[in-house]
Design a protein around this motif. Structure first.
Motif, mmCIF file in Angstrom:
data_model
loop_
_atom_site.group_PDB
_atom_site.id
_atom_site.type_symbol
_atom_site.label_atom_id
_atom_site.label_comp_id
_atom_site.label_asym_id
_atom_site.label_seq_id
_atom_site.Cartn_x
_atom_site.Cartn_y
_atom_site.Cartn_z
ATOM 1 N N LYS A 1 4.220 -9.822 -5.798
ATOM 2 C CA LYS A 1 4.820 -9.741 -4.465
ATOM 3 C C LYS A 1 3.741 -9.777 -3.394
ATOM 4 O O LYS A 1 2.596 -9.409 -3.617
ATOM 5 N N ASP A 2 4.120 -10.229 -2.220
ATOM 6 C CA ASP A 2 3.258 -10.177 -1.043
ATOM 7 C C ASP A 2 4.168 -10.214 0.175
ATOM 8 O O ASP A 2 4.120 -11.128 0.987
ATOM 9 N N CYS A 3 5.037 -9.194 0.259
ATOM 10 C CA CYS A 3 6.108 -9.197 1.262
ATOM 11 C C CYS A 3 5.851 -8.262 2.431
ATOM 12 O O CYS A 3 6.455 -8.425 3.498
ATOM 13 N N ILE A 4 4.995 -7.253 2.252
ATOM 14 C CA ILE A 4 4.746 -6.250 3.283
ATOM 15 C C ILE A 4 3.243 -6.085 3.457
ATOM 16 O O ILE A 4 2.507 -5.975 2.474
ATOM 17 N N ASP A 5 2.797 -6.047 4.702
ATOM 18 C CA ASP A 5 1.365 -5.902 4.985
ATOM 19 C C ASP A 5 1.003 -4.535 5.541
ATOM 20 O O ASP A 5 -0.135 -4.103 5.406
ATOM 21 N N PHE A 6 1.959 -3.856 6.188
ATOM 22 C CA PHE A 6 1.671 -2.524 6.716
ATOM 23 C C PHE A 6 2.963 -1.733 6.830
ATOM 24 O O PHE A 6 4.065 -2.300 6.837
ATOM 25 N N ALA A 7 2.816 -0.425 6.905
ATOM 26 C CA ALA A 7 3.958 0.469 7.106
ATOM 27 C C ALA A 7 3.719 1.296 8.352
ATOM 28 O O ALA A 7 2.620 1.801 8.583
ATOM 29 N N ARG A 8 4.757 1.412 9.181
ATOM 30 C CA ARG A 8 4.691 2.330 10.325
ATOM 31 C C ARG A 8 4.912 3.750 9.827
ATOM 32 O O ARG A 8 5.799 3.994 9.016
ATOM 33 N N SER A 9 4.108 4.686 10.317
ATOM 34 C CA SER A 9 4.256 6.071 9.865
ATOM 35 C C SER A 9 4.018 7.053 11.002
ATOM 36 O O SER A 9 3.035 6.931 11.733
ATOM 37 N N SER A 10 4.902 8.034 11.105
ATOM 38 C CA SER A 10 4.716 9.108 12.081
ATOM 39 C C SER A 10 4.219 10.384 11.411
ATOM 40 O O SER A 10 4.250 11.454 12.006
ATOM 41 N N ARG A 11 3.752 10.253 10.188
ATOM 42 C CA ARG A 11 3.117 11.371 9.470
ATOM 43 C C ARG A 11 1.874 10.866 8.766
ATOM 44 O O ARG A 11 1.690 9.669 8.544
#
Length: 329
Positions: A109-119
């Motif tokens: 897979k190569d579907c997501i490059d980053f995740a937004r996080s508030s923690r």
């Protein structure tokens, strides 16, 4: 396709964007248009989705391409981040981080490059790196037409809030309390409980635990009380994003107001302050696009201070873009 290859693939989109005047700073949108596959795809936090959507409109590469594709926490059941990448929509920081980690661990897979996080990171490890880009805080919202908002109840201590969420304090100002928490996986929930010194298992049975975070319309009875992102509240009330604060206001905690009343900006002296992050695979920190977009105080995201503050967040100065915090999830 790796990130460098997607830079070249995005050039055609960039040419169209330039023709439409992409150097202006358009208002944030929700998911990018279908089939507009940008170079970096991100998912996760409800709290930061609007500001990262806005950054997606103003952060450009040398060809004028929009680099960031940010997909909202809620909406359709699935999203397509690039051709052949239809995935379930992650709702919240933890869900986004989990989806990113799964993507990293699955070499097909190569579907997501980053995740937004508030923690921040929860567990030790080196798989992922949390890159801070803005300052937020979490206060609690109550209805202004409730006795909870009356004099003397607009300022609660950490100890009082802990008792409310353990259900050992059940009334205040003669009102029966109905405490609310965001859904499991919310970064705001995780941060708020950590500040109260509570685990998920210690939350009392009187607490409703399925409310979408930062939605004041969910507070529809006099005893409702819920944690709320200060930046989201400011952006909602000011009309920068859809206003769903309803009849609520944010109260003081430990004697300090969450926002500056005169300027309606985040109070950086508020006791429940937090950084918010974009999480990337540690192995990709040296990728030219990821590095120039997120890493360091002069990165494209860190340089977009007017966009960050327009959405109610504070800036981090030299601490923006650091890569010292790593973990597995």
């Amino acid at each position: 396709m790796n990130v460098t290859s997607r830079v070249r693939a995005g050039a055609v989109v960039g040419a169209v964007a330039l023709a439409l005047g992409a150097f202006a700073a358009p208002a944030a949108i929700a998911d990018p248009p279908a089939t507009e596959y940008r170079i970096l795809a991100g998912v996760g936090s409800d709290t930061t989705q609007d500001v990262v959507n806005a950054l997606g409109n103003v952060v450009l590469n040398a060809s004028g391409s929009k680099i960031i594709a940010s997909y909202d926490a809620t909406g359709s059941a699935s999203i397509t981040t690039r051709s052949g990448c239809a995935i379930s929509r992650p709702n919240g920081s933890s869900a986004g981080i989990t989806a990113l980690a799964t993507d990293v661990n699955d070499t097909t897979k190569d579907c997501i490059d980053f995740a937004r996080s508030s923690r921040g990171a929860k567990t030790t490890g080196t798989l992922l790196t949390w890159i801070p880009f803005a300052k937020d805080a979490v206060s609690v919202a109550v209805r202004t037409d409730s006795a909870l908002y009356a004099s003397g109840a607009q300022d609660l201590t950490t100890a009082q809030l802990k008792a409310i969420y353990q259900c050992t304090t059940t009334t205040l100002n003669g009102v029966t309390l109905t405490p609310l928490l965001p859904q499991t996986g919310s970064g705001t929930r995780s941060f708020f409980l950590e500040k109260l010194g509570l685990t998920d298992a210690q939350v009392g049975s009187c607490v409703s635990q399925s409310v979408q975070e930062n939605n004041g319309l969910a507070l529809d009875t006099a005893g409702d009380i819920a944690p709320y992102s200060v930046a989201q509240y400011i952006a909602q009330v000011s009309g920068t994003v859809t206003d769903i604060h309803g009849a609520t206001d944010l109260i003081k905690v430990n004697g300090t107001a969450p926002y500056n009343a005169s300027t309606f900006t985040l109070n950086t002296a508020f006791s429940f302050n937090r950084d918010v992050y974009n999480v990337v695979p540690t192995a990709k920190l040296t990728d030219a696009t990821i590095s120039s977009t997120f890493v360091g105080s002069t990165s494209k995201v860190c340089a977009a201070t007017s966009t960050i503050t327009a959405y109610g967040f504070g800036t981090l100065g030299s601490n923006c873009g650091t890569t010292t915090q790593q973990g597995l999830n």
